[in-house]
Enzyme design. Structure first.
Site, PDB file in Angstrom:
ATOM      1  N   PHE A 499       0.817  -1.209   0.000  1.00 13.44           N
ATOM      2  CA  PHE A 499       0.000   0.000   0.000  1.00 13.44           C
ATOM      3  C   PHE A 499       0.850   1.259   0.000  1.00 13.44           C
ATOM      4  CE2 PHE A 499      -2.447  -3.322   2.120  1.00 13.44           C
ATOM      5  CZ  PHE A 499      -3.513  -3.398   1.250  1.00 13.44           C
ATOM      6  N   GLY A 500       2.157   1.058   0.070  1.00  7.99           N
ATOM      7  CA  GLY A 500       3.037   2.209   0.060  1.00  7.99           C
ATOM      8  C   GLY A 500       4.122   2.066   1.104  1.00  7.99           C
ATOM      9  N   LYS A 516       2.590   5.479   7.469  1.00  6.15           N
ATOM     10  CA  LYS A 516       2.368   4.711   6.239  1.00  6.15           C
ATOM     11  C   LYS A 516       1.818   5.669   5.195  1.00  6.15           C
ATOM     12  CE  LYS A 516       1.605   0.424   4.969  1.00  6.15           C
ATOM     13  NZ  LYS A 516       1.470  -0.921   5.319  1.00  6.15           N
ATOM     14  N   ASP A 613      -4.033 -10.023   4.368  1.00  7.03           N
ATOM     15  CA  ASP A 613      -2.587  -9.964   4.122  1.00  7.03           C
ATOM     16  C   ASP A 613      -1.804 -10.235   5.398  1.00  7.03           C
ATOM     17  OD1 ASP A 613      -0.280  -9.755   2.711  1.00  7.03           O
ATOM     18  OD2 ASP A 613      -0.272  -7.571   2.576  1.00  7.03           O
TER      19      ASP A 613
END
Ligand SMILES: *[C@@H]1O[C@H](CO)[C@@H](O)[C@H](O)[C@H]1NC(C)=O
Ligand SMILES: *[C@@H]1O[C@H](CO)[C@@H](O)[C@H](O)[C@H]1NC(C)=O
Ligand SMILES: *[C@@H]1O[C@H](CO)[C@@H](O)[C@H](O)[C@H]1NC(C)=O
Ligand SMILES: *[C@@H]1O[C@H](CO)[C@@H](O)[C@H](O)[C@H]1NC(C)=O
Ligand SMILES: *[C@@H]1O[C@H](CO)[C@@H](O)[C@H](O)[C@H]1NC(C)=O
Ligand SMILES: *[C@@H]1O[C@H](CO)[C@@H](O)[C@H](O)[C@H]1NC(C)=O
Ligand SMILES: *[C@@H]1O[C@H](CO)[C@@H](O)[C@H](O)[C@H]1NC(C)=O
Ligand SMILES: *[C@@H]1O[C@H](CO)[C@@H](O)[C@H](O)[C@H]1NC(C)=O
Length: 805
Positions: A499-500, A516, A613
């Protein structure tokens, strides 16, 4: 000549095999190789080797069943080791004696009753008896008084109070060794007889009080086509036995140490197999005292343990983490004696609590029973003695009420609660309650009016200010974050997820944070994002990373987490040096923590989130090495808003993905359970599931674990750095739980409630089916192969954008 020879053979054979209705007399013996058969030819007594054991034993088995089914063994703890020329004789004292080839004593009966002409006979019901030749009725000794692991029809389990004989079932150590295991089943000698199964000296399972033909704890005991049970308790005896309704059906009750089960088996002639008719314990709630004192186990509830009304968890902290051992305590104070103002709570449909400390009067009325209980300070509950409350007598419990569960019992339990919890005891109590109710009602009406009024005003205000969230969650401005992370400098970069990237930062007040920075392509509206961040910030559990804030500005979206000093789990378990830091208790603690965090996400939180995940690098460790699951909200934010679904956009990490998710995009809480299984194997083995060129036999860790399981050498999976601290049984149990989580079919996998339970008790585990092999499937079907190639070089990369079709 030939006739003469034949006669010779017959004569020499005659002592080898005892025919129907034969007996062994004092002048005979039964030597190894010959057998004694019951008149109806159902049972046979002789010498046998259990399984492939080299040792020989004297035993009784079903003659006409093709599967060796030994129902009784004489010399359980003293096998015949080196010879096949042992003999069974009746000695001068009239005892049955087993002698080895050199005449040493291996086993003997021990009867003090004398007879001048004792004979030994195997009866049609499988009972081996010594009786007087002329007296067919009374026995000098009988094998039914010394059960082994098998209960035959008509055989009693329980006490002969006159002779002091306690007939109990004791399991074999294993299927090849009939010596005494430590798993036993016996009749309790309380006023309320019940069958109790012990493991060692600790209680493992109880049936609940049994009267006549019923038990308050065993489903399906009353009406069944196979057997009729009978419980007798009087001055002379207390026992349980069963008889068969149809004599041509064969059924036994066997105690099995390996499975830790008391099993009723029924022989199915067509398939030539024993079939399991009933297993006890039947389910988790059957485990002894699972929910602790005053807790009630309800198998369909989640969580399965509840406190009885008027009781609260003794240790709320423990209780909320599904550790129920401490049970519940009364919320008020009991009052004792004649003036007691306590009342009783009627609890129906439960297995009555442990009867160890009970008092019984079979003639007392239920009302007298209640008064008797009230007057005695140590009385905690009462019940009728039988299911008929009008004439059913009285049972009173002293001490804490243990081992309650839901059941189809017909008996009601009346649990003592104090006046503050119930108000029907005395008239003046009723009055008081009426008055209090009226006052309370008036009060509520006033409050409600106030509340509605206030709300109206508030709504007006809200409308004026527009869409604003009432948050406790701070929204940081971009400048603050830039400063904290030193303009997102590479030095501060902690890692990169799907996601980054994640950066370490330090706020001006000194607080360390992890930022994040979500990739811009997530395509989600600002409001939507903010909304979800706030929802996720409400997810609070000690095994989830805490969100401390967020930042939305221009097209930047960021999540601010608490910073975890020990980084993530993968930096420990896969590192040869760091892995030594994690000893077995720590790993177990980490495992529990992850399981509880995941359970919270799946079930206990309002949002019911599928993580999608879960992997070692998403498990962060705080300074005390407590695990915290991270990235949980993202699963919801970037995915579908459902607990189960199908998506064309697969978010996850190969190596952790359940087969149905990786290949078909089907996700559910069970795909998280699969990932948990992988994580578990990695944690215990110290190996990554997807290490290329793993081992020539196995394409990945799952395959290896499955192979080792099948070969019975599962212990070789355990990380070498654990060998000093690891309790092998615990580790093996964990791996088995892992394999259960990894089963190919999602429905076969346990949910996290079961996983947490299995991790925290010692009940018997089911046997796993074959796991899902993701790589095999993908390779075989050639699906999404190019993506796999790219990701395989970096094992931990999250695949966030991937169209499977
Ligand atoms: C006893 O063992 C010997 C040798 O091990 C064998 O030859 C003999 O047949 C056996 N006898 C019986 C009755 O099984
Ligand atoms: C008989 O043999 C067993 C071993 O097979 C031995 O332990 C025992 O001492 C022997 N007894 C006699 C009386 O020789
Ligand atoms: C036989 O019974 C007596 C008394 O009941 C007991 O003292 C003795 O130990 C027993 N012997 C065996 C071999 O069980
Ligand atoms: C216990 O059950 C297992 C599995 O059904 C079986 O293989 C084994 O023989 C049983 N053990 C005994 C002692 O009957
Ligand atoms: C008893 O069982 C046998 C075999 O299962 C069956 O053939 C027979 O009909 C049964 N008898 C009764 C009375 O149910
Ligand atoms: C119970 O008794 C204790 C001590 O006597 C007292 O502190 C407590 O407040 C009482 N609880 C209730 C609910 O009455
Ligand atoms: C209960 O009543 C029966 C018959 O009425 C009587 O024989 C018995 O002794 C009574 N039992 C007790 C414990 O009072
Ligand atoms: C309450 O019952 C217990 C157990 O039977 C007994 O020991 C005790 O004396 C009884 N107390 C009263 C006040 O009756």
């Amino acid at each position: 000549m030939t006739i003469f020879l034949a006669i010779l053979v017959i004569i020499s054979m005659s002592k080898l095999s005892y025919g129907a209705d034969d007996t062994i007399t004092q002048s005979d013996s039964l030597s190894d190789g010959s057998t004694l058969i019951s008149k109806d030819e159902t049972f046979e007594l002789g010498f046998f080797n259990p399984g492939s054991s080299p040792y020989r034993y004297l035993g009784i088995w079903y003659k006409n069943i093709p599967v060796q089914t030994v129902v009784w063994v004489a010399n359980r703890d003293n096998p015949i080791k080196h010879s096949n020329s042992s003999k069974l004789i009746i000695n001068k004292q009239g005892n049955l004696v087993l002698l080895s080839s050199n005449q040493s004593l291996l086993w003997s009966t021990n009867t003090t009753k004398k007879s001048s002409t004792p004979v030994v006979q195997l009866l049609n019901n499988g009972n081996l008896v010594i009786r007087d030749e002329s007296d067919g009725e009374s026995f000098l000794w009988q094998s039914f008084d010394y059960p082994t692991n098998t209960l035959l029809p008509e055989m009693k389990i329980g006490w002969d109070k006159k002779t002091g004989i306690n007939r109990l079932q004791t399991a074999w150590k294993n299927w090849e060794d009939p010596s005494l295991g430590d798993f036993t089943s016996s009749m309790s000698l309380s006023n309320n007889p019940e069958v109790v199964v012990l493991k060692g000296s600790s209680e493992f399972y109880r049936t609940g009080p049994m009267i006549g033909t019923t038990s308050s704890g065993v489903y399906g005991m009353q009406d069944n086509p196979i057997f009729k049970s009978e419980v007798v308790s009087n001055e002379d005896e207390a026992y349980f036995l069963f008889t068969l309704k149809n004599k041509s059906v064969i059924s036994i009750v066997v105690l099995n140490q390996t499975l830790m089960l008391l099993q009723r088996l029924v022989w199915i002639p067509a398939s030539r197999k024993w079939s399991n008719y009933l297993n006890l314990p039947h389910d988790t709630c059957d485990g002894y005292n699972i929910c602790g004192p005053y807790g009630k186990c309800v198998i369909d509830a989640s969580p399965i343990c509840q406190c009885l009304d008027g009781f609260k968890p003794k240790s709320p902290q423990q209780w909320s983490t599904m550790n129920w051992a401490d049970g519940c305590v009364h919320t008020g104070n009991w009052s004792c004696g004649i003036k007691s103002r306590d009342g009783f709570l009627k609890v129906s449909g439960v297995k009555l609590p442990d009867t160890t400390n009970t008092w019984v009067d079979v003639n007392m009325t239920l009302n007298d029973c209640k008064l008797k209980c009230l007057q005695n300070c140590s009385c905690t509950a009462y019940s009728s003695f039988t299911s008929n409350e009008d004439s059913g007598g009285c049972t009173i419990w002293f001490n804490d009420l243990k081992d309650l569960r839901d059941s189809d019992s017909q008996r009601n339990l009346y649990v003592r609660i104090d006046a503050s919890n119930i108000g029907d005891k005395h008239d003046y109590t009723k009055m008081a309650i009426l008055v209090v109710s009226i006052i309370a009602f008036a009060f509520i009406v006033i409050l409600l009016t106030l509340y509605i009024y206030k709300k109206k005003i508030k709504n007006k205000e809200n409308k004026n200010e527009g869409e604003h969230y009432n948050l406790d969650l701070p929204c940081f401005d971009l400048a603050t974050i830039f400063e904290a992370t030193d303009n997102f400098s590479n030095v501060n970069k902690l890692g990169e997820g799907g996601f980054g990237p994640v950066y370490k930062g330090k706020l001006q007040d000194g607080q360390e944070i992890a930022v994040k920075r979500l990739s811009r392509s997530s395509g989600q509206g600002l409001n939507e994002f903010t909304n979800e961040v706030i929802l996720c910030s409400k997810l609070q559990h000690r095994n989830l990373v805490k969100i401390v804030g967020y930042c939305v500005e221009s097209d930047e979206k960021m999540l601010i987490y608490e910073y975890m000093s020990n980084t993530s789990l993968d930096s420990f378990i896969f590192d040869p040096i760091q892995s030594k830091v994690l000893d077995w208790p720590m790993r177990l603690n980490i495992l529990y923590g992850i399981a509880r965090g995941l359970l919270y996400l799946h079930q206990d939180s309002r949002l019911r989130i599928v993580h999608r995940d879960l992997k070692a690098s998403n498990i962060l460790l705080d300074q005390y090495m407590n695990p915290k699951i991270s990235d949980f909200g993202l699963a919801k934010m970037c995915g579908d808003d459902q607990i189960k679904g199908k998506t064309s956009r697969i978010v996850g990490t190969y190596g952790y993905m359940a087969p149905e998710y990786a290949t078909d995009g089907l996700f559910s809480i069970k795909s998280d359970v699969f990932s948990f299984g992988v994580l578990l194997l990695e944690l215990i083995s110290g190996k990554k599931n997807r290490t290329l060129a793993f081992n020539q036999n196995d394409h990945n860790l799952i395959a290896q674990a499955w192979r080792l399981w099948k070969e019975g050498v599962l212990y070789s999976l355990i990380d070498d750095s654990l060998t000093d601290t690891c309790i092998q049984n615990e580790a093996l149990r964990c791996i088995q739980i892992g394999l259960l989580c990894l089963q190919h079919h999602p429905d076969d996998r346990p949910n996290m409630t079961s996983v947490v339970l299995m991790l925290s008790n010692n009940n018997i585990l089911p046997l796993p089916h074959e796991p899902g092999y993701l790589y095999k499937n993908i390779r075989d079907e050639g699906e999404v192969s190019s993506e796999i190639q790219t990701s395989s070089s970096i094992n931990n990369v999250t695949i966030s954008q991937l169209d499977s079709r």
